[in-house]
Design a protein around this motif. Structure first.
Motif, PDB file in Angstrom:
ATOM      1  N   ARG A 170      47.950  47.249  25.088  1.00  0.00           N
ATOM      2  CA  ARG A 170      47.248  47.021  26.350  1.00  0.00           C
ATOM      3  C   ARG A 170      46.962  48.366  27.003  1.00  0.00           C
ATOM      4  N   LEU A 181      47.586  49.211  29.958  1.00  0.00           N
ATOM      5  CA  LEU A 181      48.788  49.570  30.715  1.00  0.00           C
ATOM      6  C   LEU A 181      49.750  50.408  29.878  1.00  0.00           C
ATOM      7  N   GLY A 236      54.301  47.053  34.565  1.00  0.00           N
ATOM      8  CA  GLY A 236      53.752  45.817  33.998  1.00  0.00           C
ATOM      9  C   GLY A 236      54.758  44.715  34.121  1.00  0.00           C
ATOM     10  N   LEU A 247      52.235  40.859  32.985  1.00  0.00           N
ATOM     11  CA  LEU A 247      51.341  40.892  31.810  1.00  0.00           C
ATOM     12  C   LEU A 247      50.280  39.795  31.862  1.00  0.00           C
ATOM     13  N   GLU A 248      50.023  39.254  33.037  1.00  0.00           N
ATOM     14  CA  GLU A 248      49.008  38.197  33.170  1.00  0.00           C
ATOM     15  C   GLU A 248      48.031  38.482  34.311  1.00  0.00           C
ATOM     16  N   GLY A 249      48.058  39.672  34.858  1.00  0.00           N
ATOM     17  CA  GLY A 249      47.154  40.000  35.956  1.00  0.00           C
ATOM     18  C   GLY A 249      47.488  39.267  37.236  1.00  0.00           C
ATOM     19  N   ARG A 250      48.739  38.898  37.408  1.00  0.00           N
ATOM     20  CA  ARG A 250      49.087  38.092  38.575  1.00  0.00           C
ATOM     21  C   ARG A 250      49.890  38.852  39.635  1.00  0.00           C
ATOM     22  N   LEU A 304      47.341  47.670  38.706  1.00  0.00           N
ATOM     23  CA  LEU A 304      45.936  47.862  39.092  1.00  0.00           C
ATOM     24  C   LEU A 304      45.445  49.277  38.830  1.00  0.00           C
ATOM     25  N   ALA A 356      40.641  46.725  38.242  1.00  0.00           N
ATOM     26  CA  ALA A 356      40.911  45.928  37.029  1.00  0.00           C
ATOM     27  C   ALA A 356      42.416  45.924  36.784  1.00  0.00           C
ATOM     28  N   TYR A 357      42.896  44.842  36.177  1.00  0.00           N
ATOM     29  CA  TYR A 357      44.319  44.776  35.825  1.00  0.00           C
ATOM     30  C   TYR A 357      44.492  45.380  34.429  1.00  0.00           C
ATOM     31  N   ILE A 416      45.924  43.147  31.382  1.00  0.00           N
ATOM     32  CA  ILE A 416      45.188  42.131  30.616  1.00  0.00           C
ATOM     33  C   ILE A 416      44.016  42.743  29.854  1.00  0.00           C
ATOM     34  N   MET A 417      43.962  44.073  29.842  1.00  0.00           N
ATOM     35  CA  MET A 417      42.880  44.737  29.087  1.00  0.00           C
ATOM     36  C   MET A 417      43.446  45.355  27.814  1.00  0.00           C
ATOM     37  N   PRO A 418      42.861  45.037  26.669  1.00  0.00           N
ATOM     38  CA  PRO A 418      43.285  45.720  25.449  1.00  0.00           C
ATOM     39  C   PRO A 418      42.905  47.199  25.523  1.00  0.00           C
ATOM     40  N   PHE A 478      39.346  48.668  25.054  1.00  0.00           N
ATOM     41  CA  PHE A 478      38.347  48.603  26.125  1.00  0.00           C
ATOM     42  C   PHE A 478      38.110  49.992  26.734  1.00  0.00           C
ATOM     43  N   GLY A 536      43.262  37.104  28.146  1.00  0.00           N
ATOM     44  CA  GLY A 536      43.816  37.774  29.320  1.00  0.00           C
ATOM     45  C   GLY A 536      45.059  37.114  29.883  1.00  0.00           C
ATOM     46  N   TYR A 537      44.918  35.879  30.354  1.00  0.00           N
ATOM     47  CA  TYR A 537      46.067  35.151  30.885  1.00  0.00           C
ATOM     48  C   TYR A 537      46.889  34.511  29.772  1.00  0.00           C
ATOM     49  N   LEU A 584      49.249  42.309  21.937  1.00  0.00           N
ATOM     50  CA  LEU A 584      48.146  41.356  21.843  1.00  0.00           C
ATOM     51  C   LEU A 584      47.897  40.992  20.377  1.00  0.00           C
ATOM     52  N   TYR A 590      33.918  44.712  19.607  1.00  0.00           N
ATOM     53  CA  TYR A 590      33.889  44.866  21.068  1.00  0.00           C
ATOM     54  C   TYR A 590      32.443  45.107  21.477  1.00  0.00           C
ATOM     55  N   ALA A 646      39.420  41.886  40.436  1.00  0.00           N
ATOM     56  CA  ALA A 646      39.938  42.613  39.274  1.00  0.00           C
ATOM     57  C   ALA A 646      39.867  41.764  38.011  1.00  0.00           C
TER      58      ALA A 646
END
Lengths: 159, 277
Positions: free
Chosen positions: A21, A23, A37, A40-43, A48, A56-57, A60-62, A65, B35-36, B43, B51, B101
């Motif tokens: 990720r 992060l 982290g 790990l779910e952007g919650r 951030l 962006a969180y 939740i981004m690989p 990206f 994501g969630y 992952l 991508y 976000a």
């Protein structure tokens, strides 16, 4: 695989795999200390970052990206005048947030403050929501952001 | 922990060639599908990933006199300021998906091609007659959004479909009614959205659709036609007739909760009656 991206104004070359990720790459390879982290779910908002100027969180981004993106963390702002101004405005409003969400709150504030035009309150509330913070009143945050922007605008006009 | 090969195709041609050569490439632009959903530290993807956020054709937005067209890799945030999401209830609906976000990462293509259920925006786009453009190496096809549902309303996304663009005819939305029922929509919630939209002239309804979408998608074409073919405002007997038609088709579906949805459909029709006043 090796990729390049810009982190806080500096080009970074990192080696990533598909399972990582953003992060993890920022914390382990780029030595960014302001992130954590938890979910790990952007919650939770503790991971951030700004990617190409937008919140962006990073959890939740690989990591893949990141290629050719511009990433900013709160470290990019802590020594700026804007940061000090916003921080003191938040304190003045009695809205200093707790230590767990302070980085996220300040980062969201900085993403708003550095714009040239004043954002609408809805937009400020929407940005604040990214931090998932319950210890700061949205109205106080908006007031601090808008006052900081006014101070900066006045300073820019003053010769 | 299985590592995947990561591809960064620069354009659609490269992407379609890649899909032609490697059948099981997982296309990724945002984070909807993982994501969630993936809570483990590492992952997990298919052995090969493409991508696609760098592909210009997939992130452009075009507006003509008659329609708006946007690339499947546009993020939800990028669509907030375009038709039909730019104002009112449609904007609020967009904001229910997640914070900015999340919306800065999630793409409209991932949202529509989720495959396990119909997500938040699906019912609205179905009401607005959205068309989807799919590409293969030598072929481009355009399908109505209902192509993503089978005859029972269950999500039916065929493998090998590369969604490239979404087109929505520009029309005046004089009536828009949106209600959520059930719990969360994503990733496995029992929620659904009921959306009805109409274009209303002074004495007639030019276009009317009512869609419910969640685990399945539902629409009663005959009831819609009954409403469109009637004078506006709708006479009481037509309203009753339409409600009866909806009740029958909901019961026939053997899936939807009629007692829950029928009062909402009734509210939607009452709202339609007031939309031109």
């Amino acid at each position: 695989m090796n990729i390049e991206f810009t982190l806080n104004g500096t080009i970074q070359k990192v080696s990533i795999t598909s399972v990582e990720r953003v992060l993890d790459v920022l914390m382990r390879q780029c030595n960014i200390k302001s992130l954590s982290g938890t979910c790990l779910e952007g919650r939770c908002g503790s991971c951030l970052i700004l990617v190409d100027n937008k919140p962006a969180y990073s959890c939740i981004m690989p990591a893949f990206f990141l290629r050719d993106r511009r990433v900013e963390t709160i470290e990019n702002f802590t020594k700026t005048r804007e940061y000090s101004l916003l921080y003191s405005e938040l304190n003045r409003e009695g809205s200093a947030s707790c230590s767990s969400c302070q980085n996220a709150i300040m980062l969201m504030g900085m993403s708003l403050v550095r714009r040239t035009q004043a954002p609408a309150k809805d937009e400020i509330f929407d940005t604040l929501a990214n931090a998932h913070c319950d210890c700061i009143a949205p109205e106080d945050f908006a007031s601090a952001v808008l006052t900081t922007m006014q101070h900066l605008a006045t300073a820019r006009k003053t010769p | 922990m299985n590592l995947s090969e990561i591809h960064y195709p620069h354009n659609l041609q490269e992407l379609t060639l890649l899909l032609e050569h490697e059948r099981n490439v997982q296309i990724i632009a945002g984070g909807t599908t993982f994501g969630y959903v993936q809570a483990s530290r590492y992952l997990s993807f298919e052995p090969s990933i493409a991508y696609i956020r760098h592909i210009p054709e997939l992130i452009s937005i075009h507006k003509t006199e008659r329609m708006i067209s946007f690339g499947a890799a546009c993020t939800l945030s990028e669509l907030e300021h375009v038709y039909p999401f730019e104002q009112g209830q449609a904007k609020e609906l967009m904001h229910t998906i997640g914070t900015s976000a999340v919306r800065n990462i999630a793409t409209i293509g991932g949202h529509l091609m989720y495959g396990k259920r119909f997500l938040t925006l699906w019912a609205l786009l179905a009401c607005l007659d959205a068309e989807l453009e799919f590409k293969a190496i030598l072929k481009t096809s355009t399908k109505n959004i209902w192509y993503l549902a089978d005859e029972r309303g269950v999500p039916a996304i065929g493998s090998g479909n590369l969604l490239t663009r979404i087109r929505i005819p520009l029309q005046s939305i004089d009536h828009l009614f949106i209600k959520r029922v059930g719990g969360s929509m994503f990733p496995e919630g029992d929620g659904a959205y009921l959306v009805s939209a109409a274009t209303v002239d002074r004495r007639s309804i030019a276009n009317f659709k009512l869609v419910v979408a969640g685990a399945r998608a539902y629409r009663d074409y005959d009831a819609e036609q009954r409403i469109i073919s009637s004078p506006y405002p709708l006479p009481a007997r037509i309203l009753q007739n339409a409600l009866r038609m909806y009740a029958e088709s909901l019961r026939k579906s053997n899936f939807w909760n009629v007692e829950l949805l029928l009062p909402l459909i009734s509210q939607a029709l009452e709202n339609l009656q007031r939309s031109n006043t």
